[in-house]
Scaffold this motif. Structure first.
Motif, PDB file in Angstrom:
ATOM      1  N   SER A  42       6.833 -11.954   2.380  1.00 49.73           N
ATOM      2  CA  SER A  42       5.368 -11.889   2.342  1.00 49.73           C
ATOM      3  C   SER A  42       4.843 -11.410   3.688  1.00 49.73           C
ATOM      4  O   SER A  42       5.596 -11.329   4.675  1.00 49.73           O
ATOM      5  N   GLY A  43       3.531 -11.152   3.706  1.00 50.88           N
ATOM      6  CA  GLY A  43       2.905 -10.707   4.945  1.00 50.88           C
ATOM      7  C   GLY A  43       2.893 -11.795   6.005  1.00 50.88           C
ATOM      8  O   GLY A  43       3.166 -11.545   7.180  1.00 50.88           O
ATOM      9  N   ALA A  44       2.564 -13.019   5.590  1.00 52.71           N
ATOM     10  CA  ALA A  44       2.523 -14.117   6.559  1.00 52.71           C
ATOM     11  C   ALA A  44       3.900 -14.295   7.202  1.00 52.71           C
ATOM     12  O   ALA A  44       4.007 -14.495   8.418  1.00 52.71           O
ATOM     13  N   GLU A  45       4.926 -14.205   6.383  1.00 55.19           N
ATOM     14  CA  GLU A  45       6.289 -14.378   6.930  1.00 55.19           C
ATOM     15  C   GLU A  45       6.667 -13.248   7.875  1.00 55.19           C
ATOM     16  O   GLU A  45       7.398 -13.471   8.846  1.00 55.19           O
ATOM     17  N   PHE A  81       1.574  -4.206  15.282  1.00 57.81           N
ATOM     18  CA  PHE A  81       0.608  -3.739  14.283  1.00 57.81           C
ATOM     19  C   PHE A  81       0.850  -4.503  12.996  1.00 57.81           C
ATOM     20  O   PHE A  81       1.945  -4.410  12.426  1.00 57.81           O
ATOM     21  N   ASP A  82      -0.153  -5.246  12.562  1.00 59.04           N
ATOM     22  CA  ASP A  82      -0.073  -5.885  11.257  1.00 59.04           C
ATOM     23  C   ASP A  82      -0.524  -4.849  10.228  1.00 59.04           C
ATOM     24  O   ASP A  82      -1.716  -4.593  10.054  1.00 59.04           O
ATOM     25  N   GLU A  83       0.467  -4.246   9.577  1.00 60.09           N
ATOM     26  CA  GLU A  83       0.185  -3.225   8.549  1.00 60.09           C
ATOM     27  C   GLU A  83       0.452  -3.785   7.153  1.00 60.09           C
ATOM     28  O   GLU A  83       0.825  -3.056   6.237  1.00 60.09           O
ATOM     29  N   VAL A  84       0.254  -5.095   7.023  1.00 67.61           N
ATOM     30  CA  VAL A  84       0.499  -5.730   5.724  1.00 67.61           C
ATOM     31  C   VAL A  84      -0.404  -5.102   4.653  1.00 67.61           C
ATOM     32  O   VAL A  84       0.031  -4.857   3.528  1.00 67.61           O
ATOM     33  N   GLN A  85      -1.654  -4.833   5.019  1.00 65.76           N
ATOM     34  CA  GLN A  85      -2.572  -4.237   4.047  1.00 65.76           C
ATOM     35  C   GLN A  85      -2.652  -2.713   4.185  1.00 65.76           C
ATOM     36  O   GLN A  85      -2.792  -1.993   3.198  1.00 65.76           O
ATOM     37  N   THR A  86      -2.537  -2.213   5.412  1.00 62.64           N
ATOM     38  CA  THR A  86      -2.739  -0.773   5.641  1.00 62.64           C
ATOM     39  C   THR A  86      -1.470   0.053   5.428  1.00 62.64           C
ATOM     40  O   THR A  86      -1.559   1.264   5.251  1.00 62.64           O
TER      41      THR A  86
HETATM   42  C1  PLP Z   1      -3.504  -7.820   7.331  1.00 60.69           C
HETATM   43  C2  PLP Z   1      -2.846  -8.949   6.586  1.00 60.69           C
HETATM   44  N1  PLP Z   1      -1.862  -9.636   7.193  1.00 60.69           N
HETATM   45  C3  PLP Z   1      -1.232 -10.641   6.563  1.00 60.69           C
HETATM   46  C4  PLP Z   1      -1.586 -11.025   5.292  1.00 60.69           C
HETATM   47  C5  PLP Z   1      -0.865 -12.156   4.614  1.00 60.69           C
HETATM   48  O1  PLP Z   1      -0.021 -11.651   3.642  1.00 60.69           O
HETATM   49  P1  PLP Z   1       0.572 -12.617   2.500  1.00 60.69           P
HETATM   50  O2  PLP Z   1      -0.570 -13.056   1.671  1.00 60.69           O
HETATM   51  O3  PLP Z   1       1.553 -11.749   1.773  1.00 60.69           O
HETATM   52  O4  PLP Z   1       1.235 -13.735   3.209  1.00 60.69           O
HETATM   53  C6  PLP Z   1      -2.601 -10.338   4.629  1.00 60.69           C
HETATM   54  C7  PLP Z   1      -3.021 -10.730   3.271  1.00 60.69           C
HETATM   55  O5  PLP Z   1      -4.067 -10.421   2.797  1.00 60.69           O
HETATM   56  C8  PLP Z   1      -3.255  -9.267   5.293  1.00 60.69           C
HETATM   57  O6  PLP Z   1      -4.240  -8.581   4.723  1.00 60.69           O
END
Ligand code: PLP
Length: 397
Positions: A104-107, A222-227
């Motif tokens: 996941s993004g948080a991880e 860079f948090d590119e989880v969404q981008t």
């Molecule tokens: C920029 C960004 N980072 C992290 C997260 C967290 O991702 P996840 O919900 O998969 O843990 C999100 C979720 O919306 C996000 O938009």
């Protein structure tokens, strides 16, 4: 089961952590989904920027089916072919050095927070453990990612927060400079703040952050989880700035709907982790990696990315053409578009759902448009027609 059956069971058996719309979705194809009572919706949420290739994409169905018949899960005690092939692909597509897989993004952000701290610990600077993030940022709900998230409302009731985070203002380099000390180990930033309202980072700001990190000998995350994975019309949003971060975190679209996250890092920071420092049971399992490879094979093509940009431009123009006086701003990049209104948009989004269009907010006043990356013009037209209709009804409220 009907919509109501699902709602009833959810109320009784699922922990109440979500405000949900009163529909239970049972089927999806391309940019459309259907609820349990047979109603059709144009899906401009895509599982919150996850289903990059729409629902039930045949290439992804093939990839997951073939891998499911071969090997689902082993453990990171052993090597697995889909994982190493995906890692090779990510390295070739980013030009960075090594990958850590998670779910996941948080991880992915947790991994980054741990890596930058451990790097300096290993290099005899254990006191360098502070991280700058930004007001209005969102990095996830686990305790480390939550501490990085610069929004008090998400912290409320979860004290004590993980220590060592300081928040600067987005697009304000002087506020970053004020927080610099010899305790700093990294800066984490979203190239576009998604949950925070679709706020775009200015070129000078991102270049300034890169310069600060290089000057201070610290890491730029860079948090590119969404981008990431094509959402902004480039495979990675950092490409818009002509520079590279040291660490990229990604998730969401990477698996096209199957859970997978990754942290991709430059070789020089990779030495922060040694065996035993970080791990996850599921991270990089064969099923997830096989699907993610299939996603990247499609999204990584220049032609595909050019179309994302073109469709994004078309969507923005169509939104501008609506000409509603309550629209304050239309902003974004590629197919990550925010429409800011002069008032709260919760009721407008509800009206859209009633009329057959799924949308999600980004902060109280912004409606987010995040359709599948392969959305067709005719589907954009349909979404805009429903949106206009909902705006009319909203007006009469
Ligand atoms: C920029 C960004 N980072 C992290 C997260 C967290 O991702 P996840 O919900 O998969 O843990 C999100 C979720 O919306 C996000 O938009």
């Amino acid at each position: 089961m009907t919509n109501l059956d699902s709602i009833y069971k959810a109320e009784n058996y699922v922990l109440s952590t979500y405000n949900r719309f009163p529909i239970s979705l049972v089927k999806g194809e391309g940019s459309y989904v259907w609820d349990a009572d047979g109603k059709e919706y144009v899906d401009f949420v895509s599982g919150i920027a996850v289903c990059a290739l729409g629902h039930s994409n045949p290439s992804l169905v093939k990839a997951i089916t073939e891998q499911a018949q071969q090997l689902w899960h082993i453990s990171n005690l052993y090597y697995n072919e889909p994982q190493v092939l995906l890692a090779e692909k990510l390295i070739s597509l980013t030009g960075l050095g090594k990958v850590f897989f998670c779910n996941s993004g948080a991880e992915a952000n947790e991994a980054a927070i741990k890596l930058v701290r451990k790097y300096f610990y290993r290099h005899n600077e254990a006191g360098r453990n502070e991280i700058i993030s930004f007001n209005k940022s969102f990095h996830g709900r686990t305790m480390g990612a939550l501490a990085a998230t610069g929004q008090a409302k998400y912290h409320e009731g979860f004290a004590p927060m993980v220590a060592g985070f300081a928040y600067a203002d987005y697009n304000d380099l002087s506020s970053v400079e004020k927080l610099i000390s010899d305790k700093l180990c990294a800066i984490i930033v979203e190239p576009i703040q998604g949950e925070g309202g679709i706020n775009l980072a200015e070129l000078g700001f991102i270049r300034g952050l890169r310069d600060i990190c290089t000057r201070e000998g610290i890491w730029l995350i860079f948090d590119e989880v969404q981008t990431g994975v094509g959402r902004t019309g480039k495979l990675w949003a950092y490409e818009h700035y002509g520079l590279k971060p040291d660490i990229i975190t990604m998730a969401k679209a990477l698996g096209g709907g199957f859970p997978i996250g990754a942290m991709v890092v430059a070789d020089k920071v990779a030495s922060g982790f040694a065996p035993g420092d970080h791990a996850t049971t599921y991270g990089g399992n064969p099923l997830a990696c096989a699907v993610a490879s299939a996603v990247l094979d499609i999204v990584g093509e220049t032609e595909f990315l050019d179309k994302v940009k073109a469709r994004g431009d078309y969507l923005v123009q169509s939104l501008k053409d609506i000409g509603d006086s309550r629209i304050r701003d239309i902003r974004g990049q590629g197919l990550l578009i925010g429409v800011e209104f002069s008032e709260e948009v919760g009721d407008l989004i509800k009206l859209c759902v009633d009329k057959g269009l799924l949308l999600v907010g980004a902060g109280p006043n912004v409606v987010r448009f995040i359709p599948p990356l392969n959305v067709k013009e005719v589907e954009i037209n349909k979404a805009i027609a429903i949106f206009k209709d909902a705006l009319k009804a909203w007006q009469s409220n």
